[in-house]
Motif scaffolding. Structure first.
Motif, PDB file in Angstrom:
ATOM      1  N   ALA A   1       0.726  -1.559   0.534  1.00 17.23           N
ATOM      2  CA  ALA A   1      -0.197   0.295  -0.202  1.00 17.23           C
ATOM      3  C   ALA A   1       0.981   1.664  -0.334  1.00 17.23           C
ATOM      4  O   ALA A   1       0.241   1.840  -1.073  1.00 17.23           O
ATOM      5  CB  ALA A   1      -1.318   0.096   1.342  1.00 17.23           C
ATOM      6  N   VAL A   2       1.504   1.360   0.926  1.00 18.15           N
ATOM      7  CA  VAL A   2       2.970   2.728   0.547  1.00 18.15           C
ATOM      8  C   VAL A   2       3.567   2.400  -0.503  1.00 18.15           C
ATOM      9  O   VAL A   2       3.464   3.617  -1.405  1.00 18.15           O
ATOM     10  CB  VAL A   2       4.137   2.550   1.604  1.00 18.15           C
ATOM     11  N   MET A   3       3.745   1.498  -1.434  1.00 17.49           N
ATOM     12  CA  MET A   3       4.177   1.738  -2.418  1.00 17.49           C
ATOM     13  C   MET A   3       3.325   2.153  -4.280  1.00 17.49           C
ATOM     14  O   MET A   3       3.828   2.612  -3.734  1.00 17.49           O
ATOM     15  CB  MET A   3       5.263   0.518  -3.061  1.00 17.49           C
ATOM     16  N   ILE A   4       1.826   1.196  -3.275  1.00 14.25           N
ATOM     17  CA  ILE A   4       1.081   2.212  -4.303  1.00 14.25           C
ATOM     18  C   ILE A   4       0.927   3.641  -4.543  1.00 14.25           C
ATOM     19  O   ILE A   4       0.359   4.749  -5.015  1.00 14.25           O
ATOM     20  CB  ILE A   4       0.009   1.640  -4.235  1.00 14.25           C
ATOM     21  N   GLY A   5       0.525   4.461  -3.039  1.00 16.73           N
ATOM     22  CA  GLY A   5       0.652   5.156  -2.254  1.00 16.73           C
ATOM     23  C   GLY A   5       2.270   6.430  -3.010  1.00 16.73           C
ATOM     24  O   GLY A   5       1.770   7.652  -3.512  1.00 16.73           O
ATOM     25  N   LEU A   6       3.180   6.112  -2.934  1.00 19.92           N
ATOM     26  CA  LEU A   6       4.353   6.580  -3.225  1.00 19.92           C
ATOM     27  C   LEU A   6       4.190   7.253  -4.863  1.00 19.92           C
ATOM     28  O   LEU A   6       4.816   8.172  -5.832  1.00 19.92           O
ATOM     29  CB  LEU A   6       5.436   5.707  -3.443  1.00 19.92           C
ATOM     30  N   ASN A   7       3.073   6.072  -5.806  1.00 17.72           N
ATOM     31  CA  ASN A   7       3.417   6.044  -7.257  1.00 17.72           C
ATOM     32  C   ASN A   7       2.416   7.551  -7.721  1.00 17.72           C
ATOM     33  O   ASN A   7       2.254   7.919  -8.762  1.00 17.72           O
ATOM     34  CB  ASN A   7       2.858   4.828  -7.577  1.00 17.72           C
ATOM     35  N   ARG A   8       1.230   7.084  -6.671  1.00 14.16           N
ATOM     36  CA  ARG A   8      -0.367   7.878  -6.567  1.00 14.16           C
ATOM     37  C   ARG A   8       0.988   9.330  -6.434  1.00 14.16           C
ATOM     38  O   ARG A   8      -0.703  10.153  -6.859  1.00 14.16           O
ATOM     39  CB  ARG A   8      -1.077   8.005  -6.095  1.00 14.16           C
ATOM     40  N   PHE A   9       1.030   9.198  -5.648  1.00 17.17           N
ATOM     41  CA  PHE A   9       1.660  10.973  -4.898  1.00 17.17           C
ATOM     42  C   PHE A   9       3.104  11.144  -5.797  1.00 17.17           C
ATOM     43  O   PHE A   9       3.652  12.473  -5.708  1.00 17.17           O
ATOM     44  CB  PHE A   9       2.228  11.573  -3.801  1.00 17.17           C
TER      45      PHE A   9
ATOM     46  N   ARG B   1      11.644   8.756  -7.087  1.00 18.03           N
ATOM     47  CA  ARG B   1      13.260   8.268  -6.481  1.00 18.03           C
ATOM     48  C   ARG B   1      13.492   6.353  -6.569  1.00 18.03           C
ATOM     49  O   ARG B   1      12.668   5.550  -5.792  1.00 18.03           O
ATOM     50  CB  ARG B   1      13.017   8.155  -5.169  1.00 18.03           C
ATOM     51  N   TRP B   2      14.181   6.118  -7.112  1.00 18.62           N
ATOM     52  CA  TRP B   2      14.035   4.341  -7.712  1.00 18.62           C
ATOM     53  C   TRP B   2      14.627   4.452  -5.777  1.00 18.62           C
ATOM     54  O   TRP B   2      14.228   2.718  -6.102  1.00 18.62           O
ATOM     55  CB  TRP B   2      15.647   4.433  -8.410  1.00 18.62           C
ATOM     56  N   TRP B   3      15.494   4.626  -5.487  1.00 21.56           N
ATOM     57  CA  TRP B   3      15.973   3.694  -4.078  1.00 21.56           C
ATOM     58  C   TRP B   3      14.770   3.932  -3.424  1.00 21.56           C
ATOM     59  O   TRP B   3      14.917   2.631  -2.516  1.00 21.56           O
ATOM     60  CB  TRP B   3      17.378   4.639  -3.375  1.00 21.56           C
TER      61      TRP B   3
ATOM     62  N   ARG C   1       5.038   6.907 -15.551  1.00 21.70           N
ATOM     63  CA  ARG C   1       4.674   8.046 -16.410  1.00 21.70           C
ATOM     64  C   ARG C   1       5.867   8.522 -17.581  1.00 21.70           C
ATOM     65  O   ARG C   1       7.002   8.252 -16.684  1.00 21.70           O
ATOM     66  CB  ARG C   1       4.672   9.453 -15.486  1.00 21.70           C
ATOM     67  N   LEU C   2       5.405   9.072 -18.142  1.00 19.27           N
ATOM     68  CA  LEU C   2       7.152   9.572 -19.204  1.00 19.27           C
ATOM     69  C   LEU C   2       7.534  10.682 -18.093  1.00 19.27           C
ATOM     70  O   LEU C   2       6.985  11.713 -18.325  1.00 19.27           O
ATOM     71  CB  LEU C   2       6.822  10.486 -20.955  1.00 19.27           C
ATOM     72  N   ASP C   3       8.785  10.832 -18.546  1.00 20.85           N
ATOM     73  CA  ASP C   3       8.852  12.371 -17.840  1.00 20.85           C
ATOM     74  C   ASP C   3       9.281  13.709 -19.043  1.00 20.85           C
ATOM     75  O   ASP C   3       9.319  12.632 -20.039  1.00 20.85           O
ATOM     76  CB  ASP C   3      10.499  12.286 -16.699  1.00 20.85           C
ATOM     77  N   ALA C   4      10.079  14.178 -18.880  1.00 23.77           N
ATOM     78  CA  ALA C   4      10.399  15.377 -20.130  1.00 23.77           C
ATOM     79  C   ALA C   4      11.022  14.948 -21.367  1.00 23.77           C
ATOM     80  O   ALA C   4      11.083  15.422 -22.641  1.00 23.77           O
ATOM     81  CB  ALA C   4      11.122  17.000 -19.550  1.00 23.77           C
ATOM     82  N   ARG C   5      12.109  13.903 -20.377  1.00 25.71           N
ATOM     83  CA  ARG C   5      13.243  13.267 -21.464  1.00 25.71           C
ATOM     84  C   ARG C   5      12.170  11.976 -22.388  1.00 25.71           C
ATOM     85  O   ARG C   5      12.848  11.067 -23.723  1.00 25.71           O
ATOM     86  CB  ARG C   5      14.061  12.176 -20.961  1.00 25.71           C
ATOM     87  N   GLY C   6      11.033  11.808 -21.755  1.00 31.21           N
ATOM     88  CA  GLY C   6      10.636  10.450 -22.920  1.00 31.21           C
ATOM     89  C   GLY C   6      10.293   9.555 -21.762  1.00 31.21           C
ATOM     90  O   GLY C   6      10.596   8.317 -23.078  1.00 31.21           O
ATOM     91  N   ASP C   7      11.252   9.597 -20.623  1.00 34.01           N
ATOM     92  CA  ASP C   7      12.035   8.537 -20.143  1.00 34.01           C
ATOM     93  C   ASP C   7      10.731   7.833 -18.330  1.00 34.01           C
ATOM     94  O   ASP C   7       9.727   9.173 -18.227  1.00 34.01           O
ATOM     95  CB  ASP C   7      13.336   8.620 -19.349  1.00 34.01           C
ATOM     96  N   SER C   8      10.898   6.563 -18.463  1.00 36.38           N
ATOM     97  CA  SER C   8       9.917   6.351 -17.174  1.00 36.38           C
ATOM     98  C   SER C   8      10.832   5.576 -16.096  1.00 36.38           C
ATOM     99  O   SER C   8      11.854   5.236 -16.117  1.00 36.38           O
ATOM    100  CB  SER C   8       8.986   5.965 -17.533  1.00 36.38           C
TER     101      SER C   8
END
Length: 410
Positions: free
Chosen positions: A199-207, A211-213, A247-254
């Motif tokens: 649930a915490v990981m899903i929350g990080l995604n929703r917010f 941060r990969w780490w 979701r993609l960033d400004a460089r078209g990466d995710s």
């Protein structure tokens, strides 16, 4: 010396960039494991993976084999989860009309091998053998795509996409099977902890936290919680992957693409080969070549070689006739048949399920390995031969197909 080093580096780069490379590597690893397991080094091979470790940070994982199967393979399932999420969100499985045929074919390609397996072992008076029904259900993506890669442009791109998509759907089914049918002694507290971490990981995604780490640390915590919950630890890899932002960033990466691109080479050329070497070595002493005809290995091999191709071919033919979905473009029925046969290469996932199916029965695990290796080898050789000599769709027929709907060849 420098020129020699350059040649070696260039050769290695060409090999690892080749579509067939990972499949070839798995073949070599499987052969090597069989040789070592039946050589004077057999005792050392067994002790290396099954001998109790002098020290381990996790008591449940007290030998190298467990660390590979329950720990390192979580990375494999994490990459599988990333591929599944990407394909469902923005790939071959995102278009309902495009995924209809592979999903139908994959479902039949899992059900029929199970029926074939159960038919072979029926009447043996050994109810414990029925736990192996799912062993011939899954297709090994790397191995199957590797064999197809050896054929170059002899195989139309539509069949490459079809095989890849069927294998991905197979993986989804295999993950579900492991979670539902090979879960024992659930521990509620650890299950609740697992759900809270998820649930915490899903929350990080929703917010919109990228941060990969943060995801890496929580993925490790989730793996540890699932390991202690009774659900197989590798399921944590898939669940964690499904929370990674796409979701993609400004460089078209995710973040998902960065994780996938970063882990894919490690997965293909370290994790899976190490798993293969640790699990494919079958000691033939006490089994012999006649062991292939024992009910368990024979049922697994029959499920892979016969069940897979029958199930997938029947699904494609029925979908075509019932107008549920057309067969792959620019492919003859012979080429489709060869591709269906290649789907009988089980290897990684089949070996993995085989180890889960018979806890406390080491001799049955060895017999299951024999069936997986035999069935996968026959499927690889037969599928390659069919595709190598199958005639493709004539060019003038291709041109006509642009102007009219595809019809079944007479």
């Amino acid at each position: 010396m420098k020129s020699t080093a350059k040649v070696i580096n260039k050769t290695l780069k060409a090999f690892f960039d080749n579509e067939a490379a990972s499949g070839i590597l798995l073949i070599v690893i499987a052969v090597l494991a069989m040789i070592v397991a039946n050589s004077p080094l057999a005792h050392e091979y067994h002790d290396l993976f099954h001998g109790t470790l002098a020290w381990t940070p996790i008591a449940k994982l007290d030998n190298l084999h467990l660390w590979i199967n329950d720990g390192l393979m979580a990375v494999f399932f994490f990459v599988v989860g990333l591929e599944i999420k990407r394909e469902v969100a923005d790939g071959a499985l995102s278009d309902p009309s495009a995924r209809r045929l592979p999903v139908i074919a994959a479902a039949m390609g899992m059900a029929v091998p199970a029926v074939v397996f159960l038919s072979v072992i029926a009447g043996e008076g050994a109810p414990e053998l029925t736990r192996g029904w799912a062993i011939p259900a899954a297709t090994d993506i790397a191995f199957a795509m590797g064999v197809m890669g050896l054929l170059g442009n002899r195989v139309p791109s539509s069949l490459r996409l079809f095989l890849l998509t069927v294998a991905i759907v197979d993986d989804i089914g295999a993950v579900a099977i492991i979670a539902v049918f090979y879960t024992v002694n659930l521990k509620l507290m650890w299950l609740i902890v697992s759900l809270l971490v998820l649930a915490v990981m899903i929350g990080l995604n929703r917010f919109r936290v990228d941060r990969w780490w943060a995801y890496a640390i929580l993925s490790l915590v989730l793996w540890y919680a699932v390991l202690n919950s009774g659900v197989h630890a590798t399921i944590a890899g898939v669940l964690a992957a499904l929370t990674i932002p796409m979701r993609l960033d400004a460089r078209g990466d995710s973040l998902l693409l960065r994780f996938e691109h970063g882990l894919l080479p490690w997965n293909a050329y370290f994790v899976v080969p190490l798993f293969g070497f640790a699990n494919a070595g079958v000691a033939m002493a006490g089994i012999g070549l006649a062991g292939f005809l024992d009910p368990l290995p024979l049922g697994i091999a029959a499920g892979l070689v016969i069940g897979k191709q029958v199930g997938i071919m029947a699904a494609i033919f029925a979908a075509e006739k019932l107008k549920l979905a057309p067969k792959p473009d620019d492919a003859t029925w012979a080429q489709i048949w060869g591709t269906a046969v290649l789907c009988g290469i089980g290897f990684t996932m089949s070996l993995f399920i085989g180890a889960l199916a018979f806890p406390g029965y080491p001799h049955l695990i060895e017999e299951a390995k024999l069936g997986v290796l035999g069935g996968s080898l026959i499927s690889a050789l037969l599928g390659y031969a069919i595709l190598r000599f199958a005639k493709g769709v004539p060019e003038d027929e291709d041109d006509d197909d642009l102007a009219r709907p595809v019809t079944n060849p007479a």
